[in-house]
Design an enzyme around this catalytic site. Sequence first.
Site, short mmCIF file in Angstrom:
data_model
loop_
_atom_site.label_atom_id
_atom_site.label_comp_id
_atom_site.label_asym_id
_atom_site.label_seq_id
_atom_site.Cartn_x
_atom_site.Cartn_y
_atom_site.Cartn_z
N TYR A 74 21.42 58.37 45.80
CA TYR A 74 22.09 57.16 45.32
C TYR A 74 22.11 56.10 46.44
O TYR A 74 21.75 54.94 46.21
CB TYR A 74 23.51 57.52 44.88
CG TYR A 74 24.39 56.34 44.55
CD1 TYR A 74 24.19 55.59 43.39
CD2 TYR A 74 25.45 55.97 45.39
CE1 TYR A 74 25.01 54.50 43.09
CE2 TYR A 74 26.27 54.89 45.08
CZ TYR A 74 26.04 54.17 43.94
OH TYR A 74 26.85 53.09 43.65
N THR A 112 26.94 48.75 48.01
CA THR A 112 27.92 49.81 48.25
C THR A 112 28.02 50.25 49.70
O THR A 112 27.03 50.22 50.43
CB THR A 112 27.55 51.05 47.39
OG1 THR A 112 28.28 52.19 47.87
CG2 THR A 112 26.07 51.38 47.47
N LYS A 144 20.20 52.51 46.44
CA LYS A 144 20.96 51.28 46.65
C LYS A 144 20.44 50.48 47.85
O LYS A 144 20.61 49.27 47.93
CB LYS A 144 22.44 51.62 46.82
CG LYS A 144 23.14 51.96 45.51
CD LYS A 144 23.18 50.74 44.61
CE LYS A 144 24.27 50.79 43.57
NZ LYS A 144 24.28 49.55 42.76
N GLU A 169 28.09 53.12 50.50
CA GLU A 169 27.24 54.30 50.63
C GLU A 169 25.99 54.01 51.47
O GLU A 169 25.34 54.91 51.97
CB GLU A 169 26.82 54.81 49.25
CG GLU A 169 27.92 55.49 48.48
CD GLU A 169 28.42 56.75 49.16
OE1 GLU A 169 27.61 57.63 49.45
OE2 GLU A 169 29.63 56.83 49.42
#
Length: 346
Positions: free
Chosen positions: A153, A129, A157, A131
């Site tokens: 999160y 991601t 990840k 992110e």
Amino acid sequence: MAQCAAAAATSGDVNGDGKTKRKVAIITGITGQDGSYLAEFLLAKGMRRVILVFCNVLTVTRLNTEIDLGNAAHDDITIPYPTVQCVWQISFDLAEYTADVDGVGTLRLLDAVKTCGLTDTVRFYQASTSELYGKVQEIPQKETTPFYPRSPYGAAKLYAYWIVVNFREAYNLFAVNGILFNHESPRRGSNFVTRKISRSVAKIHLGQLQCFSLGNLDSKRDWGHAKDYVEAMWLMLQQEEPIDFVIATGEVHSVREFVEKAFKHVGKTIVWEGKNEEEVGRCQETGEIHVKVDPKYYRPTEVDFLQGDSSKALKIIGWKPRVTFEELVKEMVDADIELMRNNPNA
Ligand code: GDD
């Protein structure tokens, strides 16, 4: 994995006819949008069997359901849809759970491949991601940009990303990270900002709602269409070498712009008044306030700006996005108008 991300473990060599040779795929996170698009995509590519794994974000229990889809159209399959809480609320409030599912969960899958002696046959896709870039260190972000996650999160990840690289290097497993920027569709969960907007605009258009609240209107994202992005997942698994790619449109829009475009599509011009928490979006044509700002939607640490550079993907796997931002917004609003018209409580 949990929370709208799909990971696929497939053996995806290509036949001369462009169809996959071996025919089994396991997709986790089937309750999210990517899982369903990916299942459809793989069936269309000739994959005979798609195993869908539920990761209910509200319980640690996994309901592992094996569904033989055969050649059935996706619409013929009933998939129970668990209640979905706000992803970000979960990410920050249940940081340990997030680490367990999104970080260690990836390790568990990789370990299972290794333990079963399947490192030579399985191809593993990790739903990585944008992110990871969080507090961005470079604009636009590409494969070589340093990571700086800004949420539990994102941090989980980050672990998943590196454990995939490690298994690739240590055990020669065909494992890849698709660093996907935001991708949306009418199937997006209603807690993500794009779908929240398209649903609310549809309801306002149909007279079912007058006003809704958002958090940071100035946050900027690189939004593409999920259908285009699952194709990138598949392409990554068809290569001779396992390589990580950034998948993005390269275009950036703010939450504010998404709101304006969505309302424009139903004939309303939004003009903004006030500042910060006092800001409102008023309909120029009717004078009604349709958008407010509520700090409860602000995040403890925000990712303000994401813009991907997917030129490596274009060069090596020939991937580029097809759906434009404008088309995406319109498709989402139209789909929600249709949905709300038939079922106002949807
Ligand atoms: N959800 C939400 N709700 N976000 C809002 C709101 C609101 O009411 N108001 C403003 N925002 C802002 C958020 O602060 C964020 O900056 C931006 O809108 C996008 O939020 P989301 O749609 O929730 O997505 P995301 O960017 O945080 O995360 C998504 O994309 C990642 C890929 O970069 C998710 O799909 C992640 O799972 C994915 O990894």
